[in-house]
Write a protein that holds these residues in place. Structure first.
Motif, PDB file in Angstrom:
ATOM      1  N   UNK A  36       0.811  -1.208   0.000  1.00 27.25           N
ATOM      2  CA  UNK A  36       0.000   0.000   0.000  1.00 27.25           C
ATOM      3  C   UNK A  36       0.838   1.247   0.000  1.00 27.25           C
ATOM      4  N   UNK A  37       0.175   2.355   0.311  1.00 33.49           N
ATOM      5  CA  UNK A  37       0.811   3.667   0.294  1.00 33.49           C
ATOM      6  C   UNK A  37       0.470   4.454   1.556  1.00 33.49           C
ATOM      7  N   UNK A  38       1.457   5.146   2.047  1.00 33.69           N
ATOM      8  CA  UNK A  38       1.288   6.108   3.120  1.00 33.69           C
ATOM      9  C   UNK A  38       1.852   7.432   2.620  1.00 33.69           C
ATOM     10  N   UNK A  50      -3.764   4.037   1.199  1.00 33.77           N
ATOM     11  CA  UNK A  50      -4.476   2.932   0.557  1.00 33.77           C
ATOM     12  C   UNK A  50      -3.701   1.641   0.761  1.00 33.77           C
ATOM     13  N   UNK A  51      -4.425   0.516   0.772  1.00 29.71           N
ATOM     14  CA  UNK A  51      -3.785  -0.774   0.931  1.00 29.71           C
ATOM     15  C   UNK A  51      -4.525  -1.840   0.151  1.00 29.71           C
ATOM     16  N   UNK A  52      -3.794  -2.883  -0.245  1.00 30.18           N
ATOM     17  CA  UNK A  52      -4.359  -3.960  -1.058  1.00 30.18           C
ATOM     18  C   UNK A  52      -3.703  -5.273  -0.655  1.00 30.18           C
ATOM     19  N   UNK A  82      -0.639   3.374  -7.635  1.00 27.84           N
ATOM     20  CA  UNK A  82      -1.648   4.264  -7.063  1.00 27.84           C
ATOM     21  C   UNK A  82      -1.999   5.304  -8.113  1.00 27.84           C
ATOM     22  N   UNK A  83      -3.185   5.210  -8.661  1.00 25.78           N
ATOM     23  CA  UNK A  83      -3.687   6.203  -9.610  1.00 25.78           C
ATOM     24  C   UNK A  83      -4.399   7.289  -8.825  1.00 25.78           C
ATOM     25  N   UNK A  84      -3.922   8.503  -8.958  1.00 26.75           N
ATOM     26  CA  UNK A  84      -4.469   9.620  -8.186  1.00 26.75           C
ATOM     27  C   UNK A  84      -5.115  10.617  -9.135  1.00 26.75           C
ATOM     28  N   UNK A  85      -6.410  10.782  -9.006  1.00 27.80           N
ATOM     29  CA  UNK A  85      -7.170  11.717  -9.837  1.00 27.80           C
ATOM     30  C   UNK A  85      -7.755  12.826  -8.976  1.00 27.80           C
ATOM     31  N   UNK A  86      -8.182  13.882  -9.622  1.00 23.10           N
ATOM     32  CA  UNK A  86      -8.802  15.017  -8.921  1.00 23.10           C
ATOM     33  C   UNK A  86      -7.962  15.457  -7.735  1.00 23.10           C
ATOM     34  N   UNK A  95       5.071  10.524  -0.661  1.00 22.16           N
ATOM     35  CA  UNK A  95       4.315   9.275  -0.683  1.00 22.16           C
ATOM     36  C   UNK A  95       5.264   8.096  -0.579  1.00 22.16           C
ATOM     37  N   UNK A  96       4.933   7.187   0.333  1.00 23.31           N
ATOM     38  CA  UNK A  96       5.782   6.039   0.599  1.00 23.31           C
ATOM     39  C   UNK A  96       5.047   4.740   0.287  1.00 23.31           C
ATOM     40  N   UNK A  97       5.700   3.886  -0.463  1.00 23.65           N
ATOM     41  CA  UNK A  97       5.203   2.540  -0.679  1.00 23.65           C
ATOM     42  C   UNK A  97       5.519   1.718   0.566  1.00 23.65           C
ATOM     43  N   UNK A  98       4.610   0.819   0.945  1.00 22.34           N
ATOM     44  CA  UNK A  98       4.808   0.031   2.148  1.00 22.34           C
ATOM     45  C   UNK A  98       4.379  -1.409   1.936  1.00 22.34           C
ATOM     46  N   UNK A  99       4.963  -2.296   2.712  1.00 22.54           N
ATOM     47  CA  UNK A  99       4.602  -3.710   2.673  1.00 22.54           C
ATOM     48  C   UNK A  99       4.458  -4.221   4.102  1.00 22.54           C
TER      49      UNK A  99
END
Length: 123
Positions: A36-38, A50-52, A82-86, A95-99
């Protein structure tokens, strides 16, 4: 160990879009299947975005990005996107990728994270 490398940050005007990518590597990666992302804005604490999970059948978002951001993953390529719109000025942050081992752990104390990529949204 798990290595996470982010890419795709940059500057954009409010209402614009950016796409962040993260590639994972390392022998321990299979033990930390949730990704995910922090983000962290200047002067603020790091917050979950967000996380998946591995199968992509469990996805969670922070309320502040719901409906605007979309997270996805490609397990063959070991990537998460991570698709970021608007985008809004308040989305400005590193923004940091995380596991992590689980989504719950990802939202609080990720086991691994990358070096970060800067996103700047101007009004």
């Amino acid at each position: 160990q798990v290595q996470l490398v982010e890419s795709g940050g940059g500057s954009v005007q409010a209402g614009g879009s950016l796409r962040l990518s993260c590639t994972a590597s390392g022998r321990a990666f299979s033990h930390y299947p949730t990704m995910g992302w922090l983000r962290q804005a200047p002067g603020k604490e790091r917050e979950f975005v967000a996380g998946i999970n591995w199968d992509a059948n469990m996805i969670i978002y922070a309320d502040s990005v719901k409906g605007r951001f979309t997270i996805s993953r490609d397990n063959v390529k070991s990537t998460v996107t991570l698709q970021m719109n608007s985008l809004k000025p308040e989305d400005t942050a590193a923004y940091y990728c995380a596991a992590s081992r689980s989504l719950r752990a990802l939202t609080t104390t990720p086991d691994y994270w990358g070096q970060g990529t800067q996103v700047t949204v101007s009004s």
